[in-house]
Design a protein around this motif. Structure first.
Motif, PDB file in Angstrom:
ATOM      1  N   UNK A   4       0.829  -1.203   0.000  1.00 30.57           N
ATOM      2  CA  UNK A   4       0.000   0.000   0.000  1.00 30.57           C
ATOM      3  C   UNK A   4       0.861   1.250   0.000  1.00 30.57           C
ATOM      4  N   UNK A   5       0.588   2.120  -0.962  1.00 33.54           N
ATOM      5  CA  UNK A   5       1.258   3.406  -1.089  1.00 33.54           C
ATOM      6  C   UNK A   5       0.271   4.512  -0.769  1.00 33.54           C
ATOM      7  N   UNK A   6       0.617   5.341   0.211  1.00 32.18           N
ATOM      8  CA  UNK A   6      -0.135   6.561   0.442  1.00 32.18           C
ATOM      9  C   UNK A   6       0.480   7.631  -0.457  1.00 32.18           C
ATOM     10  N   UNK A   7      -0.293   8.124  -1.392  1.00 34.61           N
ATOM     11  CA  UNK A   7       0.126   9.223  -2.261  1.00 34.61           C
ATOM     12  C   UNK A   7      -0.520  10.484  -1.718  1.00 34.61           C
ATOM     13  N   UNK A   8       0.291  11.380  -1.204  1.00 31.61           N
ATOM     14  CA  UNK A   8      -0.184  12.637  -0.622  1.00 31.61           C
ATOM     15  C   UNK A   8       0.236  13.790  -1.527  1.00 31.61           C
ATOM     16  N   UNK A   9      -0.726  14.599  -1.928  1.00 33.04           N
ATOM     17  CA  UNK A   9      -0.437  15.684  -2.868  1.00 33.04           C
ATOM     18  C   UNK A   9      -0.931  17.024  -2.355  1.00 33.04           C
ATOM     19  N   UNK A  22      -1.559   7.646 -10.342  1.00 37.11           N
ATOM     20  CA  UNK A  22      -2.161   6.502  -9.651  1.00 37.11           C
ATOM     21  C   UNK A  22      -2.113   5.272 -10.546  1.00 37.11           C
ATOM     22  N   UNK A  23      -2.501   5.429 -11.799  1.00 34.88           N
ATOM     23  CA  UNK A  23      -2.483   4.301 -12.727  1.00 34.88           C
ATOM     24  C   UNK A  23      -1.069   3.760 -12.934  1.00 34.88           C
ATOM     25  N   UNK A  24      -0.085   4.654 -13.027  1.00 38.95           N
ATOM     26  CA  UNK A  24       1.308   4.230 -13.183  1.00 38.95           C
ATOM     27  C   UNK A  24       1.760   3.462 -11.939  1.00 38.95           C
ATOM     28  N   UNK A  25       1.432   3.975 -10.761  1.00 33.35           N
ATOM     29  CA  UNK A  25       1.807   3.294  -9.518  1.00 33.35           C
ATOM     30  C   UNK A  25       1.135   1.921  -9.427  1.00 33.35           C
ATOM     31  N   UNK A  26      -0.108   1.839  -9.847  1.00 35.01           N
ATOM     32  CA  UNK A  26      -0.806   0.549  -9.842  1.00 35.01           C
ATOM     33  C   UNK A  26      -0.151  -0.440 -10.791  1.00 35.01           C
ATOM     34  N   UNK A  51     -11.299   9.501  -9.063  1.00 39.75           N
ATOM     35  CA  UNK A  51     -10.129   9.166  -8.253  1.00 39.75           C
ATOM     36  C   UNK A  51     -10.467   8.084  -7.227  1.00 39.75           C
ATOM     37  N   UNK A  52     -11.659   8.151  -6.659  1.00 35.95           N
ATOM     38  CA  UNK A  52     -12.081   7.123  -5.710  1.00 35.95           C
ATOM     39  C   UNK A  52     -12.310   5.785  -6.418  1.00 35.95           C
ATOM     40  N   UNK A  53     -12.777   5.837  -7.643  1.00 33.04           N
ATOM     41  CA  UNK A  53     -12.920   4.603  -8.423  1.00 33.04           C
ATOM     42  C   UNK A  53     -11.545   4.004  -8.698  1.00 33.04           C
ATOM     43  N   UNK A  54     -10.600   4.835  -9.097  1.00 28.73           N
ATOM     44  CA  UNK A  54      -9.245   4.359  -9.396  1.00 28.73           C
ATOM     45  C   UNK A  54      -8.574   3.732  -8.180  1.00 28.73           C
TER      46      UNK A  54
END
Length: 175
Positions: A4-9, A22-26, A51-54
């Motif tokens: 699990x990666x928390x991406x904080x922006x 997000x897609x690249x990280x997935x 974004x919530x769907x992704x």
């Protein structure tokens, strides 16, 4: 098992690219959870449902209420990018008034691998607090991608491609 990666922006122009990130990280094998500063959340409100769907979970920008269950899995790594002047300085000083800064600050104490990449223009880069904050975060074990190996400040108002791949590469090598 997926990590699990928390991406904080923070609210900087590269935040508008976060869906692709997000897609690249997935594709790299991460289960991504997205956290935003309050202003970044406002900027991305039209994209929130997508974004919530992704991410298959809620996009967070506020602390949960005491006693509420945590809706995110435990973080294996944290990436704070783009990190604005305000986010970097608040984090280094321990000013945890926002969810993103608070969780990132706590992540240091929990020993979670953390990478951050600032997004500041050259005018902000002249402020001596920035260099002190970058050094403070590095001293606490945060991999700060700033300078030739990461983000190089641009002129105010200038927009250059943000090196998202560099940030994702760095978090992958940290874990």
């Amino acid at each position: 098992m997926t990590s699990t990666l928390y991406l904080f922006s923070s609210a900087a122009p590269p935040v508008f690219d976060v869906a692709q990130v997000i897609e690249d990280a997935q594709r790299r094998g991460w289960d991504v959870r997205l956290g935003l500063t309050p202003t970044a959340a406002r900027w991305l409100e039209p994209q929130r449902a997508e974004l919530e769907r992704l991410t298959e979970g809620p996009v967070r920008s506020e602390y949960k209420m005491p006693g509420e269950p945590d809706v995110w899995p435990k973080a294996d790594a944290i990436l704070v990018a783009p990190a604005t002047f305000n986010t970097i300085n608040s984090w280094a000083l321990g000013l945890t008034s926002t969810f993103v800064v608070g969780v990132a600050a706590e992540g240091i104490g929990k020993g979670i691998p953390i990478v951050t990449m600032p997004c500041v223009n050259s005018a902000y880069a002249q402020h001596r607090r920035l260099d002190k904050s970058v050094e403070e975060l590095r001293d606490m074990g945060v991999n700060v991608l700033y300078g030739e190996a990461g983000f190089v400040p641009n002129q105010p108002g200038e927009r250059r491609p943000y090196p998202w791949a560099t940030a994702l590469d760095a978090i992958s090598t940290r874990t």
